[in-house]
Design a protein around this motif. Structure first.
Motif, PDB file in Angstrom:
ATOM      1  N   UNK A 231      48.890  -3.385  19.997  1.00  0.00           N
ATOM      2  CA  UNK A 231      50.271  -3.119  19.629  1.00  0.00           C
ATOM      3  C   UNK A 231      51.103  -2.656  20.806  1.00  0.00           C
ATOM      4  N   UNK A 232      50.508  -1.823  21.676  1.00  0.00           N
ATOM      5  CA  UNK A 232      51.232  -1.372  22.863  1.00  0.00           C
ATOM      6  C   UNK A 232      51.500  -2.533  23.817  1.00  0.00           C
ATOM      7  N   UNK A 244      64.140  -5.917  29.401  1.00  0.00           N
ATOM      8  CA  UNK A 244      64.229  -4.464  29.338  1.00  0.00           C
ATOM      9  C   UNK A 244      64.291  -3.859  30.734  1.00  0.00           C
ATOM     10  N   UNK A 245      64.877  -2.675  30.879  1.00  0.00           N
ATOM     11  CA  UNK A 245      64.935  -2.004  32.183  1.00  0.00           C
ATOM     12  C   UNK A 245      63.538  -1.741  32.735  1.00  0.00           C
ATOM     13  N   UNK A 246      63.422  -1.770  34.058  1.00  0.00           N
ATOM     14  CA  UNK A 246      62.126  -1.556  34.689  1.00  0.00           C
ATOM     15  C   UNK A 246      61.494  -0.206  34.325  1.00  0.00           C
ATOM     16  N   UNK A 247      62.274   0.895  34.268  1.00  0.00           N
ATOM     17  CA  UNK A 247      61.628   2.176  33.901  1.00  0.00           C
ATOM     18  C   UNK A 247      60.947   2.136  32.528  1.00  0.00           C
ATOM     19  N   UNK A 248      61.545   1.420  31.567  1.00  0.00           N
ATOM     20  CA  UNK A 248      60.912   1.295  30.257  1.00  0.00           C
ATOM     21  C   UNK A 248      59.624   0.497  30.371  1.00  0.00           C
ATOM     22  N   UNK A 249      59.653  -0.599  31.103  1.00  0.00           N
ATOM     23  CA  UNK A 249      58.452  -1.410  31.259  1.00  0.00           C
ATOM     24  C   UNK A 249      57.337  -0.623  31.932  1.00  0.00           C
ATOM     25  N   UNK A 250      57.691   0.159  32.945  1.00  0.00           N
ATOM     26  CA  UNK A 250      56.670   0.973  33.611  1.00  0.00           C
ATOM     27  C   UNK A 250      56.082   2.008  32.649  1.00  0.00           C
ATOM     28  N   UNK A 254      52.148   2.180  31.381  1.00  0.00           N
ATOM     29  CA  UNK A 254      51.331   3.365  31.626  1.00  0.00           C
ATOM     30  C   UNK A 254      51.028   4.137  30.346  1.00  0.00           C
ATOM     31  N   UNK A 255      51.491   3.639  29.199  1.00  0.00           N
ATOM     32  CA  UNK A 255      51.310   4.301  27.899  1.00  0.00           C
ATOM     33  C   UNK A 255      51.935   5.701  27.878  1.00  0.00           C
ATOM     34  N   UNK A 256      53.069   5.836  28.581  1.00  0.00           N
ATOM     35  CA  UNK A 256      53.761   7.127  28.629  1.00  0.00           C
ATOM     36  C   UNK A 256      54.756   7.304  27.495  1.00  0.00           C
ATOM     37  N   UNK A 257      55.129   6.205  26.828  1.00  0.00           N
ATOM     38  CA  UNK A 257      56.068   6.290  25.715  1.00  0.00           C
ATOM     39  C   UNK A 257      55.566   5.421  24.570  1.00  0.00           C
ATOM     40  N   UNK A 258      55.923   5.848  23.365  1.00  0.00           N
ATOM     41  CA  UNK A 258      55.720   5.043  22.153  1.00  0.00           C
ATOM     42  C   UNK A 258      57.095   4.850  21.533  1.00  0.00           C
ATOM     43  N   UNK A 278      67.269   3.292  26.015  1.00  0.00           N
ATOM     44  CA  UNK A 278      65.966   3.191  25.366  1.00  0.00           C
ATOM     45  C   UNK A 278      65.280   4.541  25.172  1.00  0.00           C
ATOM     46  N   UNK A 279      65.614   5.543  26.020  1.00  0.00           N
ATOM     47  CA  UNK A 279      64.891   6.829  25.927  1.00  0.00           C
ATOM     48  C   UNK A 279      65.049   7.493  24.558  1.00  0.00           C
ATOM     49  N   UNK A 280      66.211   7.329  23.941  1.00  0.00           N
ATOM     50  CA  UNK A 280      66.460   8.009  22.662  1.00  0.00           C
ATOM     51  C   UNK A 280      65.571   7.486  21.546  1.00  0.00           C
ATOM     52  N   UNK A 281      64.964   6.332  21.745  1.00  0.00           N
ATOM     53  CA  UNK A 281      64.108   5.731  20.728  1.00  0.00           C
ATOM     54  C   UNK A 281      62.617   5.917  21.023  1.00  0.00           C
ATOM     55  N   UNK A 282      62.292   6.709  22.026  1.00  0.00           N
ATOM     56  CA  UNK A 282      60.901   6.826  22.453  1.00  0.00           C
ATOM     57  C   UNK A 282      60.395   8.255  22.340  1.00  0.00           C
ATOM     58  N   UNK A 283      59.096   8.386  22.121  1.00  0.00           N
ATOM     59  CA  UNK A 283      58.415   9.673  22.116  1.00  0.00           C
ATOM     60  C   UNK A 283      57.175   9.565  23.014  1.00  0.00           C
ATOM     61  N   UNK A 284      56.751  10.699  23.510  1.00  0.00           N
ATOM     62  CA  UNK A 284      55.476  10.720  24.223  1.00  0.00           C
ATOM     63  C   UNK A 284      54.354  10.568  23.198  1.00  0.00           C
ATOM     64  N   UNK A 285      53.483   9.600  23.388  1.00  0.00           N
ATOM     65  CA  UNK A 285      52.462   9.370  22.351  1.00  0.00           C
ATOM     66  C   UNK A 285      51.325  10.380  22.430  1.00  0.00           C
ATOM     67  N   UNK A 286      50.801  10.718  21.261  1.00  0.00           N
ATOM     68  CA  UNK A 286      49.529  11.408  21.168  1.00  0.00           C
ATOM     69  C   UNK A 286      48.442  10.334  21.071  1.00  0.00           C
ATOM     70  N   UNK A 287      47.275  10.645  21.598  1.00  0.00           N
ATOM     71  CA  UNK A 287      46.190   9.660  21.622  1.00  0.00           C
ATOM     72  C   UNK A 287      45.051  10.144  20.736  1.00  0.00           C
TER      73      UNK A 287
END
Length: 321
Positions: A231-232, A244-250, A254-258, A278-287
């Motif tokens: 899914x990621x 999409x902007x490069x920072x979002x792709x990075x 790196x699995x830094x955002x969900x 895009x940042x407003x729609x993202x959270x740091x994921x728990x694993x």
């Protein structure tokens, strides 16, 4: 234990001829119905509200015939008042006039509810035999230290088991596809911890994005988005192909955002209209490392995602008082 495809507070039926033990339990803040006579309890249970099964769809158009689960029909259950009035667990004292607790459970053996028998130490052997025979699901000695708290935990466990038993076919169908996390005990434990931390009282699997709708007693809803590695990767590939902007792709690589892009469509995926916000729609994921690696995060759920607002457990308890 696996995670049920949905669960909500149900009714616990207490059958007792007047002991203070069950009277105290009936006063606690969950839906409880108490009977002092076994025959009255039997008559009510035979006519009691029944559990509505998860909706299945059968496709006869192409061979072989296929069966799917209507996931949207599952979370719509949250708007139904009657879900809270369905009996899932029966607690009965062994000592009852005219009919002892075992005979009572025998009369209920074809009803889809879990049965807990309260005994004194002298009847413990009878209770063990009844469990082995499938006549009861649990028993409890009233003289045990902390018996009241133990019974509360047994009721909670039996309610979860009841949902799993009632929806086993739908559960297994969904777990084979987009909802593999339903089979993972570690994900189930994460959800139980969220219940305790946030005051959630019910949950329902949710489509697009795949996850779990969690609702508290007052009707507040949050979406636990759950993604696998596949899914990621899909999030990354769709975002890349949509410019999409490069920072979002990075961050995705790196699995830094969900992400849960909820302002367009209903699938939660990136769209070029989002642009740099895009940042407003993202959270740091728990694993969660279970049967496979799962990434999850909680999001506020826009009201547009629910066709009808939940009928709340708090409202039900007020009306039932």
């Amino acid at each position: 234990m696996k995670l049920p495809i949905y669960a909500h507070p149900t009714l616990t039926v207490l059958v007792d001829d007047g002991s203070a033990f069950l009277q105290d339990l009936a006063a606690r803040p969950r839906a409880r119905k108490i009977f002092h006579q076994a025959d009255a309890a039997l008559a009510w249970l035979m006519q009691s509200p029944r559990h509505a099964r998860a909706p299945l769809r059968v496709n006869h158009d192409l061979p072989p015939c296929s069966v799917t689960v209507d996931v949207e029909g599952i979370f719509r259950i949250s708007s139904r008042r009657e879900r809270f009035a369905v009996p899932s667990v029966v607690v009965v004292d062994f000592y009852m006039p005219h009919m002892n607790g075992l005979d009572f459970c025998r009369a209920l053996q074809y009803l889809p509810c879990k049965k807990i028998l309260l005994v004194d130490s002298a009847e413990e052997r009878l209770a063990i035999d009844a469990m082995h025979d499938g006549l009861i699901d649990r028993y409890l000695c009233k003289q045990d230290a902390g018996a009241s708290q133990l019974l509360e935990r047994q009721i909670e466990q039996m309610e979860r088991a009841w949902f799993l038993d009632r929806e086993r076919v739908a559960h297994d169908l969904l777990a084979m596809h987009a909802y593999s996390f339903l089979q993972c005990p570690r994900v189930a434990e994460v959800v139980r911890q969220l219940y305790r931390r946030h005051g959630f009282v019910e949950h329902y699997i949710f489509p697009q994005p795949s996850g779990i709708l969690l609702i508290d007693g007052a009707g507040g809803a949050q979406l636990m988005v759950v993604e696998t590695e596949a899914g990621m990767r899909a999030h990354y590939e769709i975002a890349r192909d949509s410019g999409a902007p490069r920072p979002l792709l990075q961050a995705l690589a790196l699995r830094e955002v969900l992400p849960f892009f909820n302002h367009v469509g209903r699938d939660g995926m990136y769209d070029k209209a989002i642009g740099g916000s895009w940042q407003r729609y993202c959270r740091e994921p728990q694993v969660c490392h279970g049967d496979e690696t799962y990434y999850w995060a909680l999001f506020a759920l826009p009201s547009s995602y629910l066709p009808e607002p939940p009928y709340t457990h708090a409202q039900y308890m007020r009306e039932a008082a």
